[in-house]
Write an enzyme that holds these catalytic residues in place. Structure first.
Site, PDB file in Angstrom:
ATOM      1  N   HIS A 189       0.688   0.835 -13.076  1.00 17.81           N
ATOM      2  CA  HIS A 189       1.392  -0.365 -13.517  1.00 17.81           C
ATOM      3  C   HIS A 189       2.891  -0.056 -13.578  1.00 17.81           C
ATOM      4  CE1 HIS A 189       2.053  -4.168 -15.506  1.00 17.81           C
ATOM      5  NE2 HIS A 189       2.817  -3.546 -16.378  1.00 17.81           N
ATOM      6  N   ASP A 222      -4.224  -4.443 -18.534  1.00 18.60           N
ATOM      7  CA  ASP A 222      -3.396  -3.220 -18.596  1.00 18.60           C
ATOM      8  C   ASP A 222      -3.444  -2.561 -19.981  1.00 18.60           C
ATOM      9  OD1 ASP A 222      -2.575  -3.679 -15.920  1.00 18.60           O
ATOM     10  OD2 ASP A 222      -0.988  -5.017 -16.584  1.00 18.60           O
ATOM     11  N   ASP A 267      -9.834  -1.021 -18.532  1.00 21.36           N
ATOM     12  CA  ASP A 267     -10.882  -1.579 -19.392  1.00 21.36           C
ATOM     13  C   ASP A 267     -10.858  -3.095 -19.245  1.00 21.36           C
ATOM     14  OD1 ASP A 267      -8.743  -2.456 -20.895  1.00 21.36           O
ATOM     15  OD2 ASP A 267      -9.112  -1.127 -22.592  1.00 21.36           O
ATOM     16  N   GLY A 296       0.785  -1.239   0.000  1.00 21.29           N
ATOM     17  CA  GLY A 296       0.000   0.000   0.000  1.00 21.29           C
ATOM     18  C   GLY A 296       0.812   1.280   0.000  1.00 21.29           C
ATOM     19  N   ARG A 340      -5.819  -8.566  -8.629  1.00 22.14           N
ATOM     20  CA  ARG A 340      -6.873  -9.302  -9.340  1.00 22.14           C
ATOM     21  C   ARG A 340      -7.284  -8.548 -10.587  1.00 22.14           C
ATOM     22  NH1 ARG A 340      -8.778 -13.305  -6.261  1.00 22.14           N
ATOM     23  NH2 ARG A 340      -7.585 -13.105  -4.343  1.00 22.14           N
TER      24      ARG A 340
HETATM   25  C1  GRF Z   1       3.334  -1.246  -7.470  1.00 18.45           C
HETATM   26  O1  GRF Z   1       4.583  -1.524  -8.067  1.00 18.45           O
HETATM   27  C2  GRF Z   1       2.287  -1.021  -8.527  1.00 18.45           C
HETATM   28  O2  GRF Z   1       2.779  -0.439  -9.687  1.00 18.45           O
HETATM   29  C3  GRF Z   1       1.828  -2.422  -8.812  1.00 18.45           C
HETATM   30  O3  GRF Z   1       1.855  -3.083  -7.578  1.00 18.45           O
HETATM   31  C4  GRF Z   1       2.792  -2.445  -6.717  1.00 18.45           C
HETATM   32  C5  GRF Z   1       2.050  -2.052  -5.490  1.00 18.45           C
HETATM   33  O4  GRF Z   1       2.894  -1.488  -4.513  1.00 18.45           O
HETATM   34  N1  GRF Z   1       0.531  -2.404  -9.448  1.00 18.45           N
HETATM   35  P1  GRF Z   1       2.241  -0.802  -3.230  1.00 18.45           P
HETATM   36  O5  GRF Z   1       1.334  -1.846  -2.588  1.00 18.45           O
HETATM   37  O6  GRF Z   1       1.468   0.402  -3.694  1.00 18.45           O
HETATM   38  O7  GRF Z   1       3.376  -0.438  -2.342  1.00 18.45           O
END
Ligand code: GRF
Length: 218
Positions: free
Chosen positions: A110, A146, A142, A12, A92
């Protein structure tokens, strides 16, 4: 006032960057209404507690089919009057029952420069491929993996001695920068989707901002 829901599965740190950006006034006229997680161990839950944000853990194993799981989330978030859903490390694939109700109101971060390296382990894919520039992307969600319209990206160099973790850390610093920026654009109504393209009003000034060193969010 835009009510935001964050969906997260783990650490998070992006959720934290959003919390901080609202608390310090970088994002105005928005509030974090709820954190939804699919994992009761997610550290994101502790962050929500600390900042007085409601959180709920929805166990997919107890929710029937995948579509029913996301229909349940759609129902809950509709009742709460959510205007933006931010996926932040939510592990998910979001399905139609949620996407249809919140069309163009779900965004994701992403850790790769899409359309390269979608799916899991974007940073490792970039390393394995041997690219010299990696980065991160905020995009609308969508039905694809990704594939939705891209709002903003940030690039970082890949060095020969990088490991997955050193590259991930470099990218993460920029994730924490561009995700709040994208949310700010959304909340301020400065984003327009035209087919595959996202048009941003008053973009230049802000873009120069994201080239500054990222803040240190842990
Ligand atoms: C991040 O690298 C984000 O880009 C990807 O999952 C990771 C989550 O990290 N979708 P965090 O839980 O926000 O620290």
């Amino acid at each position: 006032m835009v009510k935001i829901a964050v969906l997260a599965s783990g650490r998070g740190s992006n959720f934290q960057a959003i919390i901080d950006s609202i608390e310090n006034g970088y994002i105005k006229n928005a509030g974090l209404d709820i954190l939804i997680t699919d994992n009761k161990e997610a550290f994101a839950i502790k962050r929500a507690e600390k900042h007085g944000i409601d959180s709920v853990c929805l166990d997919p194993a107890k929710s029937g089919s995948k579509d029913e799981y996301f229909a349940g989330i759609a129902e809950m978030l509709s009742v709460r009057g959510i205007g933006l859903i931010a996926l932040a490390g939510f592990m998910r694939i979001v399905r139609r029952p949620l996407i249809n109700v919140f069309r163009n109101k779900i965004i994701n971060i992403h850790p790769a420069l899409l359309p390269a390296f979608p799916g899991l382990h974007g940073q490792r894919q970039a390393l394995d491929y041997g690219v010299k520039l990696a980065g991160c992307t905020v995009h609308f969600v969508d039905e694809g993996m990704d594939t939705g319209p891209i709002i903003i990206q940030a690039a970082v160099p890949v060095f020969s001695d990088d490991s997955e973790s050193s590259l991930s850390e470099r990218i993460l610093g920029y994730e924490h920068r561009i995700y709040p920026y994208a949310i700010r654009l959304f909340v301020e109504g400065r984003i327009e989707i035209m087919g595959r393209k996202v048009v941003i009003r008053d973009e230049e000034k802000e873009l120069s901002n994201i080239m500054n060193p990222p803040p240190d969010v842990k």
